[in-house]
Structures are given as C-alpha cells and as structure tokens.
Motif scaffolding. Structure first.
Motif, PDB file in Angstrom:
ATOM      1  N   LYS A   1       0.829  -1.202   0.000  1.00 47.70           N
ATOM      2  CA  LYS A   1       0.000   0.000   0.000  1.00 47.70           C
ATOM      3  C   LYS A   1       0.865   1.254   0.000  1.00 47.70           C
ATOM      4  O   LYS A   1       1.812   1.363   0.772  1.00 47.70           O
ATOM      5  N   VAL A   2       0.496   2.194  -0.885  1.00 43.51           N
ATOM      6  CA  VAL A   2       1.183   3.482  -0.907  1.00 43.51           C
ATOM      7  C   VAL A   2       0.807   4.223   0.379  1.00 43.51           C
ATOM      8  O   VAL A   2      -0.358   4.280   0.755  1.00 43.51           O
ATOM      9  N   GLY A   3       1.804   4.733   1.040  1.00 49.14           N
ATOM     10  CA  GLY A   3       1.590   5.390   2.324  1.00 49.14           C
ATOM     11  C   GLY A   3       1.906   4.463   3.489  1.00 49.14           C
ATOM     12  O   GLY A   3       1.860   4.871   4.650  1.00 49.14           O
ATOM     13  N   ALA A   4       2.236   3.215   3.205  1.00 52.10           N
ATOM     14  CA  ALA A   4       2.659   2.252   4.233  1.00 52.10           C
ATOM     15  C   ALA A   4       3.933   1.583   3.725  1.00 52.10           C
ATOM     16  O   ALA A   4       5.020   2.119   3.892  1.00 52.10           O
ATOM     17  N   GLU A   5       3.799   0.435   3.037  1.00 49.35           N
ATOM     18  CA  GLU A   5       4.971  -0.294   2.534  1.00 49.35           C
ATOM     19  C   GLU A   5       5.637   0.391   1.341  1.00 49.35           C
ATOM     20  O   GLU A   5       6.797   0.148   1.054  1.00 49.35           O
ATOM     21  N   VAL A   6       4.887   1.204   0.634  1.00 49.50           N
ATOM     22  CA  VAL A   6       5.374   1.881  -0.581  1.00 49.50           C
ATOM     23  C   VAL A   6       5.319   3.389  -0.346  1.00 49.50           C
ATOM     24  O   VAL A   6       4.272   3.928   0.026  1.00 49.50           O
ATOM     25  N   SER A   7       6.449   4.060  -0.550  1.00 48.53           N
ATOM     26  CA  SER A   7       6.488   5.516  -0.370  1.00 48.53           C
ATOM     27  C   SER A   7       5.792   6.203  -1.549  1.00 48.53           C
ATOM     28  O   SER A   7       5.652   5.607  -2.632  1.00 48.53           O
ATOM     29  N   PRO A   8       5.401   7.466  -1.386  1.00 45.41           N
ATOM     30  CA  PRO A   8       4.822   8.194  -2.523  1.00 45.41           C
ATOM     31  C   PRO A   8       5.763   8.244  -3.734  1.00 45.41           C
ATOM     32  O   PRO A   8       5.310   8.093  -4.866  1.00 45.41           O
ATOM     33  N   ASP A   9       7.056   8.422  -3.504  1.00 51.87           N
ATOM     34  CA  ASP A   9       7.998   8.437  -4.636  1.00 51.87           C
ATOM     35  C   ASP A   9       8.061   7.079  -5.324  1.00 51.87           C
ATOM     36  O   ASP A   9       8.142   7.004  -6.557  1.00 51.87           O
ATOM     37  N   GLU A  10       8.021   5.995  -4.549  1.00 51.26           N
ATOM     38  CA  GLU A  10       8.003   4.651  -5.141  1.00 51.26           C
ATOM     39  C   GLU A  10       6.697   4.412  -5.885  1.00 51.26           C
ATOM     40  O   GLU A  10       6.679   3.764  -6.937  1.00 51.26           O
ATOM     41  N   GLY A  11       5.586   4.954  -5.374  1.00 50.60           N
ATOM     42  CA  GLY A  11       4.304   4.844  -6.064  1.00 50.60           C
ATOM     43  C   GLY A  11       4.320   5.576  -7.390  1.00 50.60           C
ATOM     44  O   GLY A  11       3.812   5.073  -8.400  1.00 50.60           O
ATOM     45  N   TYR A  12       4.914   6.764  -7.407  1.00 52.79           N
ATOM     46  CA  TYR A  12       5.052   7.548  -8.642  1.00 52.79           C
ATOM     47  C   TYR A  12       5.871   6.746  -9.657  1.00 52.79           C
ATOM     48  O   TYR A  12       5.488   6.640 -10.835  1.00 52.79           O
ATOM     49  N   ALA A  13       6.982   6.173  -9.213  1.00 56.63           N
ATOM     50  CA  ALA A  13       7.835   5.368 -10.102  1.00 56.63           C
ATOM     51  C   ALA A  13       7.080   4.139 -10.613  1.00 56.63           C
ATOM     52  O   ALA A  13       7.220   3.754 -11.781  1.00 56.63           O
ATOM     53  N   ALA A  14       6.260   3.527  -9.756  1.00 62.00           N
ATOM     54  CA  ALA A  14       5.460   2.368 -10.169  1.00 62.00           C
ATOM     55  C   ALA A  14       4.463   2.771 -11.255  1.00 62.00           C
ATOM     56  O   ALA A  14       4.243   2.024 -12.212  1.00 62.00           O
ATOM     57  N   ALA A  15       3.869   3.951 -11.124  1.00 59.76           N
ATOM     58  CA  ALA A  15       2.920   4.427 -12.142  1.00 59.76           C
ATOM     59  C   ALA A  15       3.623   4.635 -13.485  1.00 59.76           C
ATOM     60  O   ALA A  15       3.043   4.377 -14.542  1.00 59.76           O
ATOM     61  N   ARG A  16       4.878   5.081 -13.472  1.00 58.78           N
ATOM     62  CA  ARG A  16       5.655   5.196 -14.717  1.00 58.78           C
ATOM     63  C   ARG A  16       5.847   3.820 -15.349  1.00 58.78           C
ATOM     64  O   ARG A  16       5.756   3.666 -16.568  1.00 58.78           O
ATOM     65  N   LEU A  17       6.111   2.814 -14.516  1.00 57.22           N
ATOM     66  CA  LEU A  17       6.266   1.446 -15.036  1.00 57.22           C
ATOM     67  C   LEU A  17       4.960   0.934 -15.634  1.00 57.22           C
ATOM     68  O   LEU A  17       4.976   0.179 -16.605  1.00 57.22           O
ATOM     69  N   VAL A  18       3.839   1.338 -15.058  1.00 51.27           N
ATOM     70  CA  VAL A  18       2.535   0.958 -15.615  1.00 51.27           C
ATOM     71  C   VAL A  18       2.387   1.563 -17.019  1.00 51.27           C
ATOM     72  O   VAL A  18       1.928   0.889 -17.942  1.00 51.27           O
TER      73      VAL A  18
END
Length: 162
Positions: free
Chosen positions: A61-78
């Motif tokens: 979950k973004v905001g727990a195990e996944v940082s906002p920056d990691e979430g942003y990077a994950a969205a780029r991978l999507v």
C-alpha cells in the motif's frame, strides 16, 4: 525507427515483456489487454512490470509499505507496460493520435489521500513522450485494494489513426 520508440531509447527506457503471473498464482485472465474498435483503443488495467514481465517491487500500500515516490515510479512502469501492449497490438506507437482517458487505481494505506500525485507518474511520462497535443488526457485517480498487492494499476483509452 518510429518517433516514440526513438524517444524511449533516448530517455533510456525500454518496454517490458508481457505480464508473467507469479508461479503461486493461478487465475484465468479472460480478457484482451488491448481492444481496438475503429479509431478507439481500450487498454485493460496494467500493473508495474520489470523488463522481463514480472511484477515490479515494491508491492504493498502506498503510504505504508510503498512511499509516494516509489508509487510515482510504479505508475511510470505501468505506462511502459501499457505502451508495450499498445505496440504489440498496433505495430507502431506513432499511430496514437490522442490519449483520451486514464483511470488510475492506487493501493492506498488508510488515510493516504494523494492518489493524484501517484497517478502523475503515468501522466507525466505519457506527456513527455507524446507531447501535450497528443498526451494530455482526462484522468481519475482513486484509492482501492488491488490484486497481487501491486501499488498501482491503470487502464486507458487512446485514439489512433485509421
């Protein structure tokens, strides 16, 4: 080489292989990743992938195990995963004349409300690659529980030349 492919190469980015489901997951996926109907193209929900098609880390979950920056990077991978599926279906990413809509689903921890910030990872890459005339799109970003505990999943609709 096509314009969008050349730009990806220039940016040091490559498109991943198709999704490889984890070995411990057995589920049927009875749908098309990309559905072309006339000049409209509907892209099913994609998740962040490594170059070999495995699910990218971190998951959670973004905001727990996944940082906002990691979430942003994950969205780029999507976005890259969707581009790979579009390239396979269309043969040439330069056929895309408009990104019409993106629906971003973010796996969020309770209280996390920055879903648009995470979805910007997808949008920013598309706009950078295609430019504002083609890349600007309508978008929604919501918080939900996602399969395989991935941090981001996006679906989209694009328009192509006839």
């Amino acid at each position: 080489m096509a314009r969008i492919e050349a730009k990806l190469e220039e940016m040091g980015l490559s498109l991943p292989q198709a999704l490889q489901m984890p070995k411990n997951v057995s589920m049927s996926l009875p749908f098309a990743w990309v559905r072309v109907r006339g000049t409209r193209v509907f892209v099913s929900g994609h998740v962040p992938l490594n170059p070999d098609g495995t699910i990218a880390q971190p998951v959670g979950k973004v905001g727990a195990e996944v940082s906002p920056d990691e979430g942003y990077a994950a969205a780029r991978l999507v976005a890259l995963a969707q581009l790979a599926s579009l390239q396979k279906a269309l043969g040439d990413l330069d056929r895309i004349t408009a990104w019409l809509r993106v629906f971003a689903m973010i796996n969020v921890a309770p209280g996390f409300d920055q879903m648009p910030r995470i979805a910007n990872g997808f949008s920013d890459l598309i706009i950078e690659l295609f430019g504002p005339d083609i890349g600007i799109h309508a978008r929604s970003a919501i918080g939900v529980a996602l399969p395989l505990n991935v941090p981001v999943e996006c679906e989209s609709e694009v328009e192509i030349d006839g």
